[in-house]
Design a protein around this motif. Structure first.
Motif, PDB file in Angstrom:
ATOM      1  N   ALA A  45       0.841  -1.203   0.000  1.00  0.00           N
ATOM      2  CA  ALA A  45       0.000   0.000   0.000  1.00  0.00           C
ATOM      3  C   ALA A  45       0.876   1.253   0.000  1.00  0.00           C
ATOM      4  N   GLY A  47       0.459   5.589   0.777  1.00  0.00           N
ATOM      5  CA  GLY A  47      -0.376   6.714   1.180  1.00  0.00           C
ATOM      6  C   GLY A  47       0.031   7.957   0.414  1.00  0.00           C
ATOM      7  N   ARG A  50       5.178  10.112   1.710  1.00  0.00           N
ATOM      8  CA  ARG A  50       6.080  10.953   2.521  1.00  0.00           C
ATOM      9  C   ARG A  50       7.176  10.157   3.221  1.00  0.00           C
ATOM     10  N   ALA A  51       7.109   8.824   3.173  1.00  0.00           N
ATOM     11  CA  ALA A  51       8.229   8.041   3.699  1.00  0.00           C
ATOM     12  C   ALA A  51       9.453   8.374   2.841  1.00  0.00           C
ATOM     13  N   THR A 113      -1.084  10.340   5.216  1.00  0.00           N
ATOM     14  CA  THR A 113      -2.403   9.715   5.339  1.00  0.00           C
ATOM     15  C   THR A 113      -2.524   8.994   6.677  1.00  0.00           C
ATOM     16  N   HIS A 123       5.452   9.367  15.108  1.00  0.00           N
ATOM     17  CA  HIS A 123       5.582  10.006  16.420  1.00  0.00           C
ATOM     18  C   HIS A 123       5.676  11.518  16.263  1.00  0.00           C
ATOM     19  N   ILE A 174      -4.585  -1.211   5.190  1.00  0.00           N
ATOM     20  CA  ILE A 174      -5.552  -0.576   6.082  1.00  0.00           C
ATOM     21  C   ILE A 174      -6.570   0.146   5.202  1.00  0.00           C
TER      22      ILE A 174
HETATM   23  C1  LIG Z   1       8.880  16.611   6.131  1.00  0.00           C
HETATM   24  C2  LIG Z   1       8.636  15.287   6.828  1.00  0.00           C
HETATM   25  C3  LIG Z   1       8.595  15.264   8.219  1.00  0.00           C
HETATM   26  C4  LIG Z   1       8.356  14.053   8.890  1.00  0.00           C
HETATM   27  N1  LIG Z   1       8.313  14.059  10.257  1.00  0.00           N
HETATM   28  C5  LIG Z   1       8.067  12.920  10.918  1.00  0.00           C
HETATM   29  C6  LIG Z   1       7.949  12.895  12.350  1.00  0.00           C
HETATM   30  O1  LIG Z   1       8.106  13.916  13.016  1.00  0.00           O
HETATM   31  N2  LIG Z   1       7.683  11.699  12.943  1.00  0.00           N
HETATM   32  C7  LIG Z   1       7.489  10.553  12.225  1.00  0.00           C
HETATM   33  O2  LIG Z   1       7.204   9.522  12.837  1.00  0.00           O
HETATM   34  N3  LIG Z   1       7.575  10.543  10.881  1.00  0.00           N
HETATM   35  C8  LIG Z   1       7.863  11.704  10.226  1.00  0.00           C
HETATM   36  N4  LIG Z   1       7.946  11.681   8.853  1.00  0.00           N
HETATM   37  C9  LIG Z   1       7.722  10.403   8.153  1.00  0.00           C
HETATM   38  C10 LIG Z   1       6.237  10.190   7.779  1.00  0.00           C
HETATM   39  O3  LIG Z   1       5.399  10.631   8.804  1.00  0.00           O
HETATM   40  C11 LIG Z   1       6.013   8.691   7.581  1.00  0.00           C
HETATM   41  O4  LIG Z   1       6.886   8.196   6.595  1.00  0.00           O
HETATM   42  C12 LIG Z   1       4.576   8.346   7.188  1.00  0.00           C
HETATM   43  O5  LIG Z   1       4.424   6.943   7.216  1.00  0.00           O
HETATM   44  C13 LIG Z   1       4.216   8.851   5.814  1.00  0.00           C
HETATM   45  O6  LIG Z   1       2.843   8.641   5.581  1.00  0.00           O
HETATM   46  P1  LIG Z   1       2.305   8.492   4.090  1.00  0.00           P
HETATM   47  O7  LIG Z   1       0.817   8.579   4.092  1.00  0.00           O
HETATM   48  O8  LIG Z   1       3.013   9.469   3.211  1.00  0.00           O
HETATM   49  O9  LIG Z   1       2.714   7.002   3.763  1.00  0.00           O
HETATM   50  P2  LIG Z   1       3.693   6.415   2.607  1.00  0.00           P
HETATM   51  O10 LIG Z   1       4.991   7.147   2.634  1.00  0.00           O
HETATM   52  O11 LIG Z   1       2.972   6.401   1.326  1.00  0.00           O
HETATM   53  O12 LIG Z   1       3.886   4.932   3.158  1.00  0.00           O
HETATM   54  C14 LIG Z   1       4.649   4.719   4.344  1.00  0.00           C
HETATM   55  C15 LIG Z   1       4.481   3.279   4.813  1.00  0.00           C
HETATM   56  O13 LIG Z   1       3.122   3.075   5.204  1.00  0.00           O
HETATM   57  C16 LIG Z   1       2.551   2.006   4.465  1.00  0.00           C
HETATM   58  N5  LIG Z   1       1.140   2.365   4.188  1.00  0.00           N
HETATM   59  C17 LIG Z   1       0.661   3.525   3.661  1.00  0.00           C
HETATM   60  N6  LIG Z   1      -0.674   3.476   3.568  1.00  0.00           N
HETATM   61  C18 LIG Z   1      -1.045   2.265   4.024  1.00  0.00           C
HETATM   62  C19 LIG Z   1      -2.313   1.595   4.153  1.00  0.00           C
HETATM   63  N7  LIG Z   1      -3.471   2.175   3.794  1.00  0.00           N
HETATM   64  N8  LIG Z   1      -2.334   0.341   4.653  1.00  0.00           N
HETATM   65  C20 LIG Z   1      -1.175  -0.279   5.034  1.00  0.00           C
HETATM   66  N9  LIG Z   1       0.047   0.292   4.924  1.00  0.00           N
HETATM   67  C21 LIG Z   1       0.106   1.542   4.429  1.00  0.00           C
HETATM   68  C22 LIG Z   1       3.376   1.882   3.185  1.00  0.00           C
HETATM   69  O14 LIG Z   1       3.329   0.566   2.671  1.00  0.00           O
HETATM   70  C23 LIG Z   1       4.769   2.248   3.725  1.00  0.00           C
HETATM   71  O15 LIG Z   1       5.378   1.115   4.313  1.00  0.00           O
HETATM   72  C24 LIG Z   1       8.160  12.863   8.146  1.00  0.00           C
HETATM   73  C25 LIG Z   1       8.194  12.887   6.742  1.00  0.00           C
HETATM   74  C26 LIG Z   1       8.438  14.084   6.086  1.00  0.00           C
HETATM   75  C27 LIG Z   1       8.455  14.100   4.588  1.00  0.00           C
END
Ligand SMILES: Cc1cc2nc3c(=O)[nH]c(=O)nc-3n(C[C@H](O)[C@H](O)[C@H](O)COP(=O)(O)OP(=O)(O)OC[C@H]3O[C@@H](n4cnc5c(N)ncnc54)[C@H](O)[C@@H]3O)c2cc1C
Length: 184
Positions: A45, A47, A50-51, A113, A123, A174
């Motif tokens: 999956a 979202g 942003r990872a 997301t 966190h 999810i």
């Molecule tokens: C500027 C910046 C600041 C940040 N600061 C922090 C911080 O302070 N603390 C912190 O903890 N993180 C931080 N991060 C990291 C970010 O919060 C995590 O990487 C978060 O998981 C990204 O969410 P996303 O929706 O973009 O998921 P994605 O990057 O698209 O996916 C991340 C992970 O979640 C899984 N995933 C996504 N959606 C689903 C779903 N529906 N079901 C199952 N699995 C799923 C994906 O397979 C992948 O393994 C930051 C990132 C950036 C770019």
């Protein structure tokens, strides 16, 4: 309804490296997401992407949650909000902060997301005191690789609930989640 990119497109995370080719599927309903998962292998999956690394890039296919963007229900008395997995923290704050509610745990960007926040158990600066995002999650529905959709909480499928918090998408997709908002 769903959009897809047969043959694959170049996907990367927030760090823009690595970039890898993956079929990108964008289902518009939870059932559509489950159907994609069931029909494929090498899939994960995604979202908001942003990872920083390659966590949200499937080796063969990637199922985006961005079409799953509906807020389903809210109970002001208990501050319980149910949203689909592609709703972002920014979406929730835009609607609920003016109404007197916040999220107890928010990461450094609000453009993630709810699915991604749960999967990475993100966190905030209050981690040492309040724990990770999982502490505000009551339950979620998870589509398993075999196609079954299960509800997970601390009392129902508890092991799967725990494994999915911080499980980085490896337990399934999810679909939606019920969160506890913080009255402010
Ligand atoms: C500027 C910046 C600041 C940040 N600061 C922090 C911080 O302070 N603390 C912190 O903890 N993180 C931080 N991060 C990291 C970010 O919060 C995590 O990487 C978060 O998981 C990204 O969410 P996303 O929706 O973009 O998921 P994605 O990057 O698209 O996916 C991340 C992970 O979640 C899984 N995933 C996504 N959606 C689903 C779903 N529906 N079901 C199952 N699995 C799923 C994906 O397979 C992948 O393994 C930051 C990132 C950036 C770019």
């Amino acid at each position: 309804m769903s959009t897809s990119s047969p043959g694959g497109i170049g996907l990367s995370g927030w760090g823009n490296y690595p970039k890898a080719s993956s079929e990108l599927l964008t289902p518009q309903t939870p059932a559509g997401a489950r159907d994609h998962l069931l029909a494929r292998s090498g899939v994960v999956a995604r979202g908001a992407g942003r990872a920083y690394g390659d966590a949200a890039i499937g080796t063969q296919s990637t199922i985006s949650s961005r079409g799953l963007n509906r807020m389903r229900s809210f109970d002001a008395a208990t501050a319980r909000l149910t949203v689909e997995a592609g709703v972002t923290i920014a979406d929730i704050l835009a609607v609920f902060e003016p109404r007197g509610f916040f999220l107890k745990v928010v990461p450094g960007t609000k453009f993630v997301t709810i699915g991604g926040a749960i999967a990475a158990d993100v966190h905030g600066k209050n981690h040492h005191r309040d724990g990770g995002f999982g502490t505000i999650v009551d339950s979620f529905r998870l589509a398993l690789p075999g196609g079954e959709i299960v509800t997970c909480s601390r009392s129902e499928n508890a092991a799967l609930f725990a494994a999915t918090l911080g499980g980085m998408g490896l337990t399934g997709m999810i679909l939606d989640a019920t969160l506890r908002l913080l009255p402010i």
